[in-house]
Design a protein around this motif. Structure first.
Motif: not given
Length: 472
Positions: A121-137, A110-118
């Motif tokens: 290079t993106l794992v452990g980085k924090r980004f602004t949540l996309p709009s669909p992601s905010r709806r999913a929450w 929920q903090a915008g952190l990518i916990v795991h990814s295919s």
């Protein structure tokens, strides 16, 4: 009185030529239906695309709940996973049925952190949540086609392949709280082709339905337009005929009015001649007979008969002189219209001893002869009728001119006329004579009478200047 034609026909009576009703309908209907077709097709295509995305999202969410969610139950608040869970997640994503369609995936907290990814290079980085992601929450499964908009740092561009992004919430099995959001990027080239085909089918079916509707309506409107065009042509022809009849009617009415004017003047000359003939002929002969009788010597037995003869001749002479006075008008050719009317009023006062109150406005100095004759005769006849039948000693005469029409009103406060059904034939004949005289030269006459309240007779005549009258 001739009919007063009020019809006004001219070249402006009919509207100018314009596009037919069928042509107008075709233009307007084409524009309206084209807009409607575009709107409906766009709406249907959007609805199909939305429904397809929701179906894909539902199937993906089922897979997530089956294979992904059990491996995220020990996800900590800071976004760490055990090594065993990470391996199980990778194994789940290595399934052959997924590798063919899933290009990448990401697990967000929920903090915008990518916990795991295919994408390691993106794992452990924090980004602004996309709009669909905010709806999913909020507990909603969100899906959208990749439109290339988003954070360029984490955007995926799969070599011109259309992508479907699915964001599904992952809940804790015990508490039911959302602990993570899984983002799947799925190839949508096949789906995109199906949507394009469905869109074309929608557009084609909508166009066919629209054209069919337009065709049916156009047939109806075209038939109605032809009927209206035929009626318009018939109406135009009718208006042209009525215009010709109106012109002919005006010409004939002008001729009739000129004939009536000439008759009025001829009758006046005839009446003057008769008056002079009676005065100079019959009246003189009766006067001579009376003079001769004065010299006749008769016996006492015949003297009574002689007196009766003299009395009869005297009465005949008085009646003849009265008739002459009625037939003869003053020489009105040398008088103005005002002067002629005033003379008739004063002459009636002298002859009958009645008191006449007159109000005469400014009148034009020049007036056609037939106007003066008609109004003088009208005043003479009206005053005589009032003198004989109204039973009063006072009368009112009012003359007005508005620049186009002269109006003469004679009023009394006598006994009135009982619905014009009076038994006095002479009075009825006098009123009819007045009406015929005025209306025959284009004027109008109105009579208002109330029992016990008197009678008002008003005559109106169009007064043209002398030049116009002569030209007529």
């Amino acid at each position: 009185m001739y009919a007063d034609v009020r019809f006004r026909a001219s070249s402006e009576a009919m509207p100018p030529e314009r596009r037919s009703l069928a042509g107008q309908f075709l233009l307007v209907a084409f524009a309206v239906m084209l807009i409607g077709m575009l709107a409906m097709s766009t709406l249907v295509t959007w609805q199909i695309e939305k429904s397809a995305a929701e179906v894909k999202a539902a199937s993906t969410a089922l897979y997530i709940n089956t294979f992904i969610a059990p491996n995220l139950q020990d996800l900590t608040a800071d976004g760490s996973l055990s090594h065993e869970n990470i391996q199980r997640l990778n194994q789940a994503m290595e399934r052959q049925d997924l590798k063919a369609s899933i290009t990448s995936f990401r697990i967000w907290n929920q903090a915008g952190l990518i916990v795991h990814s295919s994408e390691p290079t993106l794992v452990g980085k924090r980004f602004t949540l996309p709009s669909p992601s905010r709806r999913a929450w909020t507990g909603v499964i969100a899906a959208e086609f990749d439109d290339g908009v988003g954070d360029d740092k984490i955007a995926e561009h799969a070599a011109d392949l259309p992508l479907l992004k699915v964001f599904a919430p992952v809940r804790n099995f015990e508490s039911g709280n959302i602990i993570a959001v899984v983002e799947f990027h799925e190839r949508a080239d096949v789906l995109d082709s199906e949507l394009v085909a469905a869109g074309w089918k929608t557009w084609l079916s909508t166009a066919l339905i629209t054209l069919n509707m337009m065709g049916c309506l156009f047939v109806i409107v075209a038939n109605g337009s032809k009927t209206i065009d035929r009626q318009r042509a018939a109406l135009r022809e009718r208006v042209s005929q009525l215009s010709d009849l109106l012109r002919q009617n005006r010409i004939l009415q002008g001729r009739i009015e000129r004939a009536a004017q000439n008759v009025t003047e001829d009758n006046e000359r005839l009446m003057r001649r008769m008056g002079y003939d009676l005065h100079d002929g019959v009246a003189q002969l009766i006067s001579l007979a009376l003079l001769r009788l004065d010299k006749v010597q008769v016996s006492s037995e015949d003297r009574d008969n002689l007196h009766k003869i003299q009395k009869a001749l005297s009465d005949a002479l008085n009646d003849t002189r009265s008739i002459c006075k009625g037939l003869l008008l003053p020489e009105i050719q040398t008088l103005t219209l005002r002067g002629a009317l005033v003379h008739m009023i004063r002459q009636h006062e002298r002859r009958t001893g009645m008191e006449i109150t007159s109000r005469i406005s400014d009148l034009p100095a020049q007036a056609p002869q037939y106007i003066k004759v008609s109004l003088c005769r009208y005043i003479q006849e009206s005053l005589n009728n009032a003198y004989k039948h109204a039973g009063v000693r006072e009368l009112q005469v009012e003359v007005n001119w508005d620049g186009a029409t002269v109006t003469v009103e004679v009023a009394d406060e006598g006994s009135g006329i009982d619905n014009f059904n009076e038994t006095a034939g002479e009075q009825r004949l006098g009123l009819l004579s007045l009406r015929d005289r005025i209306e025959s030269i284009g004027g109008a006459l109105s009579i208002k009478s109330t029992l016990g309240a008197g009678t008002r007779i008003k005559a109106s005549l169009p007064l043209a200047c002398k030049g116009e009258a002569d030209a007529a």
